[in-house]
Enzyme design. Structure first.
Site, PDB file in Angstrom:
ATOM      1  N   GLU A 158       3.247   5.759  -1.434  1.00  0.00           N
ATOM      2  CA  GLU A 158       3.902   4.570  -0.876  1.00  0.00           C
ATOM      3  C   GLU A 158       4.345   3.609  -1.969  1.00  0.00           C
ATOM      4  OE1 GLU A 158       1.350   2.878   2.082  1.00  0.00           O
ATOM      5  OE2 GLU A 158       1.526   4.602   3.435  1.00  0.00           O
ATOM      6  N   HIS A 191       5.662   1.716   8.870  1.00  0.00           N
ATOM      7  CA  HIS A 191       4.348   1.962   9.470  1.00  0.00           C
ATOM      8  C   HIS A 191       4.378   1.912  10.997  1.00  0.00           C
ATOM      9  CE1 HIS A 191       2.996   1.271   5.350  1.00  0.00           C
ATOM     10  NE2 HIS A 191       1.842   1.793   5.691  1.00  0.00           N
TER      11      HIS A 191
END
Length: 300
Positions: A158, A191
């Site tokens: 990420e 997310h």
């Protein structure tokens, strides 16, 4: 957080920074959007009947995001200003350099630990805290694929995609402060796919959306902090180690706090407040670009 004298002192501590060459806003934003879509999409390319915590699912997702990590730097290389690519080493654009490396690995980590001062104190009252000094605990952790996902692969992939590969592009179209507030939106939206995962497990839509909204808010706020660390330090290692720490600590356990004895509870609350106040005060000082020899990204 900053007064005028502090800003002048910081600017004097650094060499005169050259302004980053500009690329069109639509280019940097479009690249960031595509990177976010590719990253999330890579998690679902596999046809699997297992949930996200099943070892088979985790291993497949490790493979997927690893491929994304291989291709993500191409966006920076292809769409960055040719002038910038000639002027700076490509690895430096991604936040990989030796100058200021140890500072970037240690200082932001310690700063974030200060933010968790209250929760760390509460954890120290529990038996689980002693496990950190047990070699078997660490052996078990490194043999646990969920632990590896949460503490190694998720932070690494990420931060590499959303910070090391997005921020260099966004910073060529916006000021550093604006860039800090833009890239976390891609991170937060990325997310939201957990909503679909919860629905597939039978959770009610309203509950899943509420949790999703909370998660979007939390991840976006963390994204602001992580992007700020990248721009201020010029290192990927800074947001990486902080991401791993935040994944480990999670949100403060209020229930655990109120189960403490009264004097410990009062002390913990004081440490919660002191840790947060100390973090706010030290944030601009501990991330001063001169500490990390960052002469590329923070030019305001």
């Amino acid at each position: 957080m900053y007064n005028e004298s502090e800003m002048v002192a910081e600017n004097e501590a650094l060499p005169l920074l050259e302004a980053l060459p500009r690329i069109p806003v639509v280019t940097s934003v479009a690249c960031s959007f595509v990177l976010a879509v590719i990253y999330v999409g890579s998690l679902y390319v596999w046809d699997t009947k297992y949930n996200r915590d099943h070892p088979t699912t985790i291993k497949r997702r490790f493979a997927s995001v690893s491929v994304v990590m291989l291709f993500a730097p191409l966006f920076v290389y292809i769409y960055s200003s040719p002038e910038l690519l000639q002027r700076e080493p490509f690895a430096k654009l991604l936040g990989f350099r030796l100058q200021g490396l140890w500072q970037a690995a240690v200082i932001p980590y310690a700063l974030t630990a200060l933010l968790y001062l209250g929760p760390i104190f509460v954890n120290m009252q529990n038996e689980s805290f002693r496990s950190y000094f047990d070699l078997d605990f660490w052996r078990g952790s490194f043999n646990n694929i969920i632990w590896i996902r949460n503490h190694v692969m998720a932070p690494l992939s990420e931060e590499f995609v959303f910070r090391a590969c997005m921020m260099p592009l966004i910073l060529q179209s916006f000021t550093p402060l604006t860039a800090v507030f833009i890239t976390p939106l891609f991170f937060g939206v990325a997310h939201l796919h957990h909503i679909a995962e919860r629905l597939s497990l039978g959770m009610e839509l309203s509950t899943s959306l509420l949790i999703g909204l909370f998660q979007f808010t939390y991840t976006t706020l963390f994204g602001f902090y992580s992007a700020y660390l990248f721009a201020r330090t010029g290192h990927m290692i800074a947001p990486l180690v902080v991401h791993a720490l935040c994944n480990h600590m999670g949100l403060p356990d209020v229930q655990d706090l109120w189960q403490q004895d009264q004097w410990k509870r009062v002390l913990a609350i004081i440490l919660y407040v002191a840790g947060f106040a100390g973090w706010i005060y030290l944030l601009p000082i501990a991330t001063n670009p001169s500490l990390y020899e960052n002469t590329l990204y923070w030019n305001v």
